[in-house]
Design a protein around this motif. Structure first.
Motif, PDB file in Angstrom:
ATOM      1  N   PRO A   1      42.796 -61.107 -80.725  1.00 19.44           N
ATOM      2  CA  PRO A   1      42.654 -62.623 -80.443  1.00 19.44           C
ATOM      3  C   PRO A   1      43.807 -62.705 -78.980  1.00 19.44           C
ATOM      4  O   PRO A   1      44.618 -61.839 -78.968  1.00 19.44           O
ATOM      5  CB  PRO A   1      43.372 -63.191 -81.451  1.00 19.44           C
ATOM      6  CG  PRO A   1      43.894 -62.257 -82.262  1.00 19.44           C
ATOM      7  CD  PRO A   1      43.393 -60.859 -82.053  1.00 19.44           C
ATOM      8  N   ARG A   2      43.670 -63.724 -78.451  1.00 21.08           N
ATOM      9  CA  ARG A   2      44.372 -64.081 -77.208  1.00 21.08           C
ATOM     10  C   ARG A   2      45.827 -64.308 -77.665  1.00 21.08           C
ATOM     11  O   ARG A   2      46.118 -65.136 -78.672  1.00 21.08           O
ATOM     12  CB  ARG A   2      43.900 -65.398 -76.731  1.00 21.08           C
ATOM     13  CG  ARG A   2      44.627 -65.780 -75.216  1.00 21.08           C
ATOM     14  CD  ARG A   2      43.978 -66.923 -74.534  1.00 21.08           C
ATOM     15  NE  ARG A   2      45.112 -67.186 -73.559  1.00 21.08           N
ATOM     16  CZ  ARG A   2      44.938 -68.476 -72.897  1.00 21.08           C
ATOM     17  NH1 ARG A   2      44.115 -69.416 -73.398  1.00 21.08           N
ATOM     18  NH2 ARG A   2      45.930 -68.784 -72.184  1.00 21.08           N
TER      19      ARG A   2
ATOM     20  N   THR B   1      50.440 -66.183 -87.959  1.00 16.64           N
ATOM     21  CA  THR B   1      49.768 -66.129 -86.527  1.00 16.64           C
ATOM     22  C   THR B   1      50.485 -65.492 -85.554  1.00 16.64           C
ATOM     23  O   THR B   1      50.101 -65.421 -84.422  1.00 16.64           O
ATOM     24  CB  THR B   1      49.618 -67.622 -86.247  1.00 16.64           C
ATOM     25  OG1 THR B   1      50.860 -68.329 -86.175  1.00 16.64           O
ATOM     26  CG2 THR B   1      48.743 -68.550 -87.107  1.00 16.64           C
TER      27      THR B   1
ATOM     28  N   ILE C   1      46.211 -67.391 -80.481  1.00 16.56           N
ATOM     29  CA  ILE C   1      45.647 -68.754 -80.320  1.00 16.56           C
ATOM     30  C   ILE C   1      44.119 -68.377 -79.853  1.00 16.56           C
ATOM     31  O   ILE C   1      43.674 -67.673 -79.562  1.00 16.56           O
ATOM     32  CB  ILE C   1      46.281 -69.424 -78.915  1.00 16.56           C
ATOM     33  CG1 ILE C   1      46.106 -68.613 -77.587  1.00 16.56           C
ATOM     34  CG2 ILE C   1      47.582 -69.725 -79.131  1.00 16.56           C
ATOM     35  CD1 ILE C   1      46.451 -69.376 -76.282  1.00 16.56           C
ATOM     36  N   ASP C   2      43.362 -69.792 -80.268  1.00 21.19           N
ATOM     37  CA  ASP C   2      42.008 -70.007 -80.064  1.00 21.19           C
ATOM     38  C   ASP C   2      41.779 -70.409 -78.533  1.00 21.19           C
ATOM     39  O   ASP C   2      42.574 -70.763 -77.762  1.00 21.19           O
ATOM     40  CB  ASP C   2      41.199 -70.780 -81.231  1.00 21.19           C
ATOM     41  CG  ASP C   2      41.837 -72.089 -81.170  1.00 21.19           C
ATOM     42  OD1 ASP C   2      42.435 -72.607 -80.099  1.00 21.19           O
ATOM     43  OD2 ASP C   2      41.604 -72.782 -82.303  1.00 21.19           O
ATOM     44  N   ALA C   3      40.530 -70.710 -78.432  1.00 18.55           N
ATOM     45  CA  ALA C   3      39.986 -71.153 -77.174  1.00 18.55           C
ATOM     46  C   ALA C   3      40.629 -72.619 -76.695  1.00 18.55           C
ATOM     47  O   ALA C   3      40.701 -72.802 -75.357  1.00 18.55           O
ATOM     48  CB  ALA C   3      38.413 -71.291 -77.159  1.00 18.55           C
ATOM     49  N   GLN C   4      41.048 -73.274 -77.831  1.00 17.40           N
ATOM     50  CA  GLN C   4      41.650 -74.453 -77.384  1.00 17.40           C
ATOM     51  C   GLN C   4      43.308 -74.319 -77.190  1.00 17.40           C
ATOM     52  O   GLN C   4      43.698 -75.441 -77.106  1.00 17.40           O
ATOM     53  CB  GLN C   4      41.052 -75.578 -78.569  1.00 17.40           C
ATOM     54  CG  GLN C   4      39.824 -76.225 -78.442  1.00 17.40           C
ATOM     55  CD  GLN C   4      38.791 -75.092 -78.825  1.00 17.40           C
ATOM     56  OE1 GLN C   4      39.127 -74.285 -79.961  1.00 17.40           O
ATOM     57  NE2 GLN C   4      37.705 -74.799 -78.109  1.00 17.40           N
TER      58      GLN C   4
ATOM     59  N   GLN D   1      45.878 -69.390 -84.456  1.00 16.53           N
ATOM     60  CA  GLN D   1      45.023 -68.937 -85.289  1.00 16.53           C
ATOM     61  C   GLN D   1      45.582 -67.774 -85.899  1.00 16.53           C
ATOM     62  O   GLN D   1      46.546 -67.208 -85.499  1.00 16.53           O
ATOM     63  CB  GLN D   1      43.747 -68.689 -84.648  1.00 16.53           C
ATOM     64  CG  GLN D   1      43.743 -67.228 -83.625  1.00 16.53           C
ATOM     65  CD  GLN D   1      42.538 -66.853 -83.175  1.00 16.53           C
ATOM     66  OE1 GLN D   1      41.403 -67.525 -82.871  1.00 16.53           O
ATOM     67  NE2 GLN D   1      42.294 -65.529 -82.544  1.00 16.53           N
TER      68      GLN D   1
END
Length: 157
Positions: free
Chosen positions: A57-58, A91, A123-126, A130
């Motif tokens: 993930p980012r 996270t 983090i997620d796309a927003q 996460q």
């Protein structure tokens, strides 16, 4: 403040991963002729992000928990950045980074110039935090962090 004399050579860490090597250039110096601390901090952030970025993930930097400049960095030093994961949360990942300089005029000898502790969050796309993936890598990091904490607690007794 007068410059500190070089510390004696330091052994390179065997319990951390070499994640980055760079050579600072003349454009990176401050008015005193040393490399800007901010330049070193940026390189440490890059080095610290290498291990967490392997999770998928980012990951973004959320904290510089500790940053210690031990020695000045000079033009032409070969900087080696070593990192290890110290903590894995739901996270976040906290990474320890140590920076060693191989002085241009004294190659083959290393001096620890910086150490830092940084925290990265998935983090997620927003941009919301996460959960980290539960995989072999996170499990291994958690196990190592727990073992290190136990060893540290035993050493304190």
């Amino acid at each position: 403040m007068p410059p500190r004399p070089d510390l004696p050579p330091h052994p390179l860490p065997v319990d951390k991963d070499l994640v980055l090597k760079v050579i600072p250039m003349p454009a990176d110096v401050n008015a005193n002729g040393d490399i800007f601390g901010g330049w070193v901090m940026a390189q440490v952030d890059l080095a610290g992000s290498v291990l967490p970025s392997r999770l998928g993930p980012r990951m973004v930097t959320v904290a510089v928990n500790e940053f210690i400049f031990k020695q000045p960095v000079r033009v032409g030093d070969i900087l080696s950045f070593y990192s290890s994961v110290q903590r894995v949360g739901r996270t976040s990942v906290t990474v320890d980074v140590e920076v060693y300089a191989e002085r241009f005029a004294n190659q083959g000898r290393f001096v620890k110039v910086t150490e830092a502790l940084l925290t990265y969050v998935a983090i997620d796309a927003q941009g919301a935090p996460q959960a980290l993936p539960e995989n072999a890598q996170t499990a291994a990091w958690r196990q190592t962090a727990q073992r290190n904490a136990e060893l540290k607690a035993q050493a304190g007794n």
